[in-house]
Design an enzyme around this catalytic site. Structure first.
Site, PDB file in Angstrom:
ATOM      1  N   CYS A  84       0.836  -1.206   0.000  1.00  0.00           N
ATOM      2  CA  CYS A  84       0.000   0.000   0.000  1.00  0.00           C
ATOM      3  C   CYS A  84       0.873   1.258   0.000  1.00  0.00           C
ATOM      4  O   CYS A  84       1.529   1.567   0.998  1.00  0.00           O
ATOM      5  CB  CYS A  84      -0.905  -0.043   1.233  1.00  0.00           C
ATOM      6  SG  CYS A  84      -1.769   1.490   1.598  1.00  0.00           S
ATOM      7  N   CYS A  87       0.145   3.808   2.727  1.00  0.00           N
ATOM      8  CA  CYS A  87       0.599   3.277   4.023  1.00  0.00           C
ATOM      9  C   CYS A  87       2.086   3.536   4.193  1.00  0.00           C
ATOM     10  O   CYS A  87       2.539   3.962   5.260  1.00  0.00           O
ATOM     11  CB  CYS A  87       0.345   1.772   4.116  1.00  0.00           C
ATOM     12  SG  CYS A  87      -1.367   1.273   3.952  1.00  0.00           S
TER      13      CYS A  87
END
Length: 186
Positions: A84, A87
């Protein structure tokens, strides 16, 4: 390519585009209607309610229980995955928070969603992050918390009550930093 298969690919492409636009709208506008993406509720989880307890293993195989921090530390949970991009962009800010508030009662539980211990460990060690990482390999804790997008941050006070929620990445973490500052003084 036959005419039917061309039509199939065109319809598939259009559906993909529509779904992408809908997801983009949901993340950018609906979920971020409050400052910096902070929300008051997410699934069944609401600010002001007790955080559901869980026990997950950390990267060394040791069990970590959320309720063990109750009465002692403020806990910032970060639901994330190595694949991600947002993230990954959020993690340096989390490390800064961990460094700044470690001795003031903040525990960061970085809750990896669905990846192996080796994959997660390699990512964390390569970047030299020092916050506590736990593995939610079947994503049961994430599902229980109503996590539908990552990164998702959940701030829990020393009493075990959810005080702040955010879905998605924001470069501006001033509101989070202020909440952590306030809660670690209580």
């Amino acid at each position: 390519m036959t005419r039917l298969s061309k039509i199939f690919w065109i319809i598939g492409g259009v559906l993909f585009a529509v779904a992408s636009i809908a997801i983009h709208y949901e993340v950018k506008f609906v979920m971020h209607h409050q400052s910096a993406g902070a929300v008051q509720e997410m699934g069944n989880l609401k600010v002001g309610q007790e955080a559901p307890d869980f026990t997950l293993q950390d990267l060394s195989g040791q069990p970590v229980n959320l309720n063990s921090y109750r009465g002692q530390k403020v806990v910032l949970m970060d639901f994330w995955a190595t694949w991600c991009g947002p993230c990954r962009m959020a993690m340096p800010d989390l490390q800064d928070l961990a460094d700044k508030f470690k001795d003031r009662g903040l525990e960061i539980l970085s809750v990896n969603q669905g990846e192996s211990a080796d994959q997660t460990r390699n990512f964390i060690e390569h970047r030299k992050y020092t916050f506590h990482v736990v593995l939610d390999q079947d994503q049961a804790v994430g599902n229980n918390y109503g996590v539908r997008g990552i990164p998702t941050l959940i701030l829990v006070d020393k009493k075990g009550v959810v005080q702040w929620l955010r879905v998605g990445y924001s470069q501006n973490i001033d509101d989070l930093r202020q909440q952590v500052e306030k809660l670690t003084k209580e």
